[in-house]
Design a protein around this motif. Structure first.
Motif, PDB file in Angstrom:
ATOM      1  N   PRO A  82       0.807  -1.228   0.000  1.00 55.00           N
ATOM      2  CA  PRO A  82       0.000   0.000   0.000  1.00 55.00           C
ATOM      3  C   PRO A  82       0.833   1.267   0.000  1.00 55.00           C
ATOM      4  O   PRO A  82       0.427   2.279  -0.567  1.00 55.00           O
ATOM      5  CB  PRO A  82      -0.827  -0.124   1.294  1.00 55.00           C
ATOM      6  N   TYR A  83       2.016   1.213   0.586  1.00 59.44           N
ATOM      7  CA  TYR A  83       2.803   2.453   0.607  1.00 59.44           C
ATOM      8  C   TYR A  83       3.318   2.815  -0.782  1.00 59.44           C
ATOM      9  O   TYR A  83       3.348   3.991  -1.170  1.00 59.44           O
ATOM     10  CB  TYR A  83       3.874   2.365   1.684  1.00 59.44           C
ATOM     11  N   THR A  84       3.680   1.819  -1.598  1.00 59.01           N
ATOM     12  CA  THR A  84       4.107   2.158  -2.956  1.00 59.01           C
ATOM     13  C   THR A  84       2.925   2.503  -3.859  1.00 59.01           C
ATOM     14  O   THR A  84       3.109   3.137  -4.894  1.00 59.01           O
ATOM     15  CB  THR A  84       4.900   0.998  -3.587  1.00 59.01           C
ATOM     16  N   VAL A  85       1.720   2.093  -3.476  1.00 60.50           N
ATOM     17  CA  VAL A  85       0.528   2.505  -4.217  1.00 60.50           C
ATOM     18  C   VAL A  85       0.159   3.940  -3.852  1.00 60.50           C
ATOM     19  O   VAL A  85      -0.194   4.755  -4.707  1.00 60.50           O
ATOM     20  CB  VAL A  85      -0.650   1.550  -3.931  1.00 60.50           C
ATOM     21  N   LEU A  86       0.275   4.264  -2.546  1.00 55.22           N
ATOM     22  CA  LEU A  86      -0.077   5.603  -2.085  1.00 55.22           C
ATOM     23  C   LEU A  86       0.871   6.675  -2.617  1.00 55.22           C
ATOM     24  O   LEU A  86       0.463   7.812  -2.859  1.00 55.22           O
ATOM     25  CB  LEU A  86      -0.042   5.636  -0.551  1.00 55.22           C
ATOM     26  N   VAL A  87       2.133   6.328  -2.805  1.00 64.37           N
ATOM     27  CA  VAL A  87       3.123   7.349  -3.100  1.00 64.37           C
ATOM     28  C   VAL A  87       2.917   7.983  -4.473  1.00 64.37           C
ATOM     29  O   VAL A  87       3.172   9.181  -4.656  1.00 64.37           O
ATOM     30  CB  VAL A  87       4.556   6.761  -2.988  1.00 64.37           C
ATOM     31  N   THR A 245      -0.155   3.312   9.484  1.00 67.30           N
ATOM     32  CA  THR A 245       0.680   4.510   9.611  1.00 67.30           C
ATOM     33  C   THR A 245       2.071   4.293   9.036  1.00 67.30           C
ATOM     34  O   THR A 245       2.680   5.223   8.501  1.00 67.30           O
ATOM     35  CB  THR A 245       0.793   4.937  11.084  1.00 67.30           C
ATOM     36  N   LEU A 246       2.575   3.059   9.135  1.00 63.61           N
ATOM     37  CA  LEU A 246       3.878   2.757   8.540  1.00 63.61           C
ATOM     38  C   LEU A 246       3.814   2.885   7.025  1.00 63.61           C
ATOM     39  O   LEU A 246       4.729   3.430   6.393  1.00 63.61           O
ATOM     40  CB  LEU A 246       4.318   1.351   8.938  1.00 63.61           C
ATOM     41  N   ALA A 247       2.710   2.408   6.434  1.00 65.18           N
ATOM     42  CA  ALA A 247       2.535   2.518   4.984  1.00 65.18           C
ATOM     43  C   ALA A 247       2.419   3.981   4.564  1.00 65.18           C
ATOM     44  O   ALA A 247       3.083   4.431   3.618  1.00 65.18           O
ATOM     45  CB  ALA A 247       1.308   1.735   4.539  1.00 65.18           C
ATOM     46  N   PHE A 248       1.566   4.751   5.262  1.00 69.30           N
ATOM     47  CA  PHE A 248       1.343   6.148   4.891  1.00 69.30           C
ATOM     48  C   PHE A 248       2.593   6.996   5.134  1.00 69.30           C
ATOM     49  O   PHE A 248       3.001   7.801   4.280  1.00 69.30           O
ATOM     50  CB  PHE A 248       0.165   6.712   5.678  1.00 69.30           C
ATOM     51  N   GLY A 249       3.232   6.802   6.293  1.00 71.23           N
ATOM     52  CA  GLY A 249       4.442   7.564   6.595  1.00 71.23           C
ATOM     53  C   GLY A 249       5.569   7.250   5.636  1.00 71.23           C
ATOM     54  O   GLY A 249       6.307   8.143   5.209  1.00 71.23           O
ATOM     55  N   SER A 250       5.707   5.976   5.262  1.00 73.41           N
ATOM     56  CA  SER A 250       6.748   5.589   4.310  1.00 73.41           C
ATOM     57  C   SER A 250       6.493   6.200   2.940  1.00 73.41           C
ATOM     58  O   SER A 250       7.431   6.577   2.237  1.00 73.41           O
ATOM     59  CB  SER A 250       6.816   4.066   4.194  1.00 73.41           C
ATOM     60  N   ALA A 251       5.207   6.304   2.549  1.00 71.10           N
ATOM     61  CA  ALA A 251       4.868   6.919   1.264  1.00 71.10           C
ATOM     62  C   ALA A 251       5.256   8.398   1.254  1.00 71.10           C
ATOM     63  O   ALA A 251       5.791   8.904   0.261  1.00 71.10           O
ATOM     64  CB  ALA A 251       3.369   6.761   0.992  1.00 71.10           C
ATOM     65  N   LEU A 252       4.991   9.093   2.363  1.00 68.76           N
ATOM     66  CA  LEU A 252       5.363  10.505   2.451  1.00 68.76           C
ATOM     67  C   LEU A 252       6.880  10.678   2.434  1.00 68.76           C
ATOM     68  O   LEU A 252       7.407  11.615   1.830  1.00 68.76           O
ATOM     69  CB  LEU A 252       4.790  11.126   3.723  1.00 68.76           C
ATOM     70  N   ALA A 253       7.582   9.752   3.120  1.00 76.29           N
ATOM     71  CA  ALA A 253       9.036   9.878   3.230  1.00 76.29           C
ATOM     72  C   ALA A 253       9.745   9.567   1.928  1.00 76.29           C
ATOM     73  O   ALA A 253      10.764  10.184   1.604  1.00 76.29           O
ATOM     74  CB  ALA A 253       9.550   8.958   4.339  1.00 76.29           C
ATOM     75  N   LEU A 254       9.207   8.608   1.167  1.00 75.92           N
ATOM     76  CA  LEU A 254       9.919   8.101  -0.006  1.00 75.92           C
ATOM     77  C   LEU A 254      10.264   9.202  -1.002  1.00 75.92           C
ATOM     78  O   LEU A 254      11.371   9.258  -1.533  1.00 75.92           O
ATOM     79  CB  LEU A 254       9.080   7.025  -0.696  1.00 75.92           C
ATOM     80  N   MET A 255       9.309  10.117  -1.246  1.00 74.97           N
ATOM     81  CA  MET A 255       9.545  11.136  -2.264  1.00 74.97           C
ATOM     82  C   MET A 255      10.465  12.251  -1.764  1.00 74.97           C
ATOM     83  O   MET A 255      10.886  13.102  -2.550  1.00 74.97           O
ATOM     84  CB  MET A 255       8.216  11.731  -2.720  1.00 74.97           C
ATOM     85  N   LEU A 256      10.768  12.266  -0.451  1.00 81.68           N
ATOM     86  CA  LEU A 256      11.593  13.334   0.105  1.00 81.68           C
ATOM     87  C   LEU A 256      13.066  12.976   0.182  1.00 81.68           C
ATOM     88  O   LEU A 256      13.904  13.855   0.378  1.00 81.68           O
ATOM     89  CB  LEU A 256      11.094  13.686   1.521  1.00 81.68           C
ATOM     90  N   TYR A 257      13.401  11.683   0.026  1.00 81.69           N
ATOM     91  CA  TYR A 257      14.806  11.299   0.069  1.00 81.69           C
ATOM     92  C   TYR A 257      15.575  12.001  -1.059  1.00 81.69           C
ATOM     93  O   TYR A 257      15.059  12.157  -2.164  1.00 81.69           O
ATOM     94  CB  TYR A 257      14.956   9.789  -0.066  1.00 81.69           C
ATOM     95  N   PRO A 258      16.791  12.428  -0.796  1.00 83.24           N
ATOM     96  CA  PRO A 258      17.565  13.150  -1.823  1.00 83.24           C
ATOM     97  C   PRO A 258      17.716  12.370  -3.125  1.00 83.24           C
ATOM     98  O   PRO A 258      17.701  12.969  -4.214  1.00 83.24           O
ATOM     99  CB  PRO A 258      18.925  13.364  -1.148  1.00 83.24           C
ATOM    100  N   HIS A 259      17.867  11.044  -3.048  1.00 80.87           N
ATOM    101  CA  HIS A 259      18.043  10.285  -4.288  1.00 80.87           C
ATOM    102  C   HIS A 259      16.768  10.274  -5.120  1.00 80.87           C
ATOM    103  O   HIS A 259      16.830  10.251  -6.347  1.00 80.87           O
ATOM    104  CB  HIS A 259      18.513   8.854  -4.003  1.00 80.87           C
ATOM    105  N   ALA A 260      15.598  10.308  -4.465  1.00 78.22           N
ATOM    106  CA  ALA A 260      14.344  10.388  -5.213  1.00 78.22           C
ATOM    107  C   ALA A 260      14.226  11.736  -5.912  1.00 78.22           C
ATOM    108  O   ALA A 260      13.823  11.823  -7.078  1.00 78.22           O
ATOM    109  CB  ALA A 260      13.159  10.162  -4.282  1.00 78.22           C
TER     110      ALA A 260
END
Length: 513
Positions: A82-87, A245-260
């Motif tokens: 779900p986190y990669t779907v949400l992102v 919350t782990l899925a949703f928080g991970s989705a928010l975090a993923l796009m903020l990493y410098p490599h992304a």
């Protein structure tokens, strides 16, 4: 030593090494400029961007850790789906706007955008340092995948020069072609990496269940407690709330990493990105198959087989996917699958080191150490820092026990989430004050690190007790709420006192395209 698998593994590795060096001449530009070396000249089209972002976000640690988590913890491991779907809906709305303003102002990093948007070098410095610190253990953890497959090939396990030599050679090669070719190297190698991953995963999910008598037999062998999350009981939401919350928080975090961010800003245009967000869920489908391998490995009983038990003793559940390859496939295909994991580590590690180098050069070195540096000096410094970052990560994994690296990685998402208010709100509004955002960032970081320290940094969950309920949730999301509350209240106070700084290097038209 598995000689056939090792020969195939080394052959594929040599191929991507040559490809990495040749990439310097692909869509050749003036490599003395940072946007050419660190962003590929912002000229990557739809397909290359698709492979680059996919290779960037779906790392070797994903291929090893997701089935390992399902193997050990069961249903919780499927939070990655779900986190990669949400992102993707999130980034569809947000990141094309960042690309537009970055292109118009020649921003290389998200911290460049922060410095211009808020007229605050201090806030930009905080965002840059957070990004670098969150990225370092992430790079180190890519080595986990390489360590596991090198061990599976038969190289000596443990510590010492002989056991670490293949890993050192791999990262020397990575450092060399990244230094020469910049982002073009991982972009071209990502195509090979993704093809190998798709072939390996599809072969595993088709061949192994057939040999085991079908998925019916597989699921019949899985204990019920591993198939479902435990229900809410006595006012304790347990894994139900933690999973969400782990899925949703991970989705928010993923796009903020410098490599992304680096992969996104390297695209040819905002429409290239939007098309990618439509097609990238194909990776989520493959991720689901990868997660399923955890159940397949558990049901197969490979952890108890005499020839594989020593590997599971050494690497634990992380050997679930490599164990399936070793047990069910001929040696030549084991070499292909192991190469997919190793190359899947090198691609994101290269992008991460470039992203960290861009942050240091643009947002620490240039504004605070050498403001008058030339474009050539700026690029040379980024190349040098990319080497330092890679070998820092290598020393990190060689001299620190692996458990510490994993514990520090738990902080990565918590840390990077605290950049969300400044970056994402800044893309849409200039209402927040830089001083308030800096205060919110500090408060979110302090609370998040404190909450993680309560369990010795061994878990990423915090149980909130409120109104007779116990609500375990991802620490990063709770810390983000603290961050936002502090930033909102502080902005209101600063504006009431007339102390707000509304200077802005961008205008509304910069975000449209």
């Amino acid at each position: 030593m598995n000689i056939v698998a090792t020969v195939v593994f080394i052959g594929l590795f040599l191929f991507i090494t040559v490809l990495g060096f040749v990439s310097a001449h692909w869509r050749k530009g003036d490599m003395s400029h940072l946007h050419e070396w660190g962003l590929g000249g912002r000229r990557f089209g739809t397909w290359i961007t698709w492979f680059l972002i996919g290779g960037d976000l779906y790392t070797a640690y994903t291929f090893i850790a997701v089935p390992a988590l399902v193997f050990g913890a069961g249903a919780l491991g499927f939070f990655a789906l779900p986190y990669t779907v949400l992102v993707y809906p999130l980034v569809f709305a947000i990141l094309p706007r960042l690309w537009m303003v970055a292109r118009k102002h020649n921003y290389i990093t998200a911290s460049d955008f922060i410095a211009g948007r808020y007229n605050s070098p201090g806030l930009a410095l905080a965002i840059a340092v957070t990004g670098i610190v969150a990225t370092m253990p992430y790079i180190a953890l890519q080595l986990v995948g390489i360590q596991v497959v090198i061990g599976g090939l038969g190289f000596p396990a443990g510590h010492g020069l002989v056991s670490e030599l293949p890993l050192i050679i791999a990262f020397v090669i990575l450092a060399a072609f990244t230094y020469t070719s910049g982002l073009r190297a991982p972009a071209s190698i990502a195509v090979v990496k993704d093809l190998l991953v798709y072939i390996t995963v599809i072969a595993l999910i088709v061949v192994v269940p057939i040999k085991m008598g079908g998925f019916g037999n597989i699921f019949a062998a899985i204990p019920a407690k591993k198939l479902l999350l435990p229900p809410i009981k006595d006012g304790n939401t347990g894994l139900m709330s933690f999973y969400g919350t782990l899925a949703f928080g991970s989705a928010l975090a993923l796009m903020l990493y410098p490599h992304a961010t680096t992969a996104v800003l390297a695209a040819k245009g905002p429409n290239t990105l939007r098309r990618n967000w439509v097609f990238l869920p194909a990776y989520s489908f493959v991720l689901g198959l990868i997660a399923m391998l955890g159940y397949v490995a558990y049901a197969s009983g490979i952890a108890t087989l005499p020839d594989l038990a020593p590997y599971f003793k050494q690497y634990g559940p992380q050997f679930a996917m490599p164990g399936l390859l070793l047990h069910y496939f001929p040696s030549w295909f084991v070499g292909v699958g192991f190469a997919a994991v190793a190359i899947g580590a090198l691609v994101p590690a290269a992008i991460m080191s470039i992203a960290a180098a861009n942050l240091f050069t643009r947002n620490i070195y240039k504004p605070f150490i050498n403001p008058q540096c030339s474009a050539q000096k700026e690029t040379d410094m980024a190349k040098l820092v990319s080497l330092v970052v890679k070998f820092g990560a290598l020393l990190f994994i060689i001299f620190l026990p692996l458990t510490y690296a994993i514990q520090l990685q738990l902080l990565g998402g918590i840390l990077i989430l605290q950049t969300f208010p400044a970056i994402v709100s800044g893309i849409y509004t200039r209402w927040f004050d830089a001083k308030a955002l800096l205060l919110g960032w500090a408060a979110g970081l302090a609370w998040g690190i404190w909450a993680a320290s309560l369990n010795g940094f061994k878990t990423s969950g915090y149980a909130l007790h409120i109104a007779g309920m116990v609500i375990p949730a991802y620490i990063g999301l709770y810390a983000l709420v603290v961050n936002f509350v502090v930033a909102v209240v502080a902005t209101i106070v600063v504006r009431f006192l007339g102390m707000a700084n509304d200077k802005d290097a961008t205008v509304a038209a910069d975000y449209a395209g």
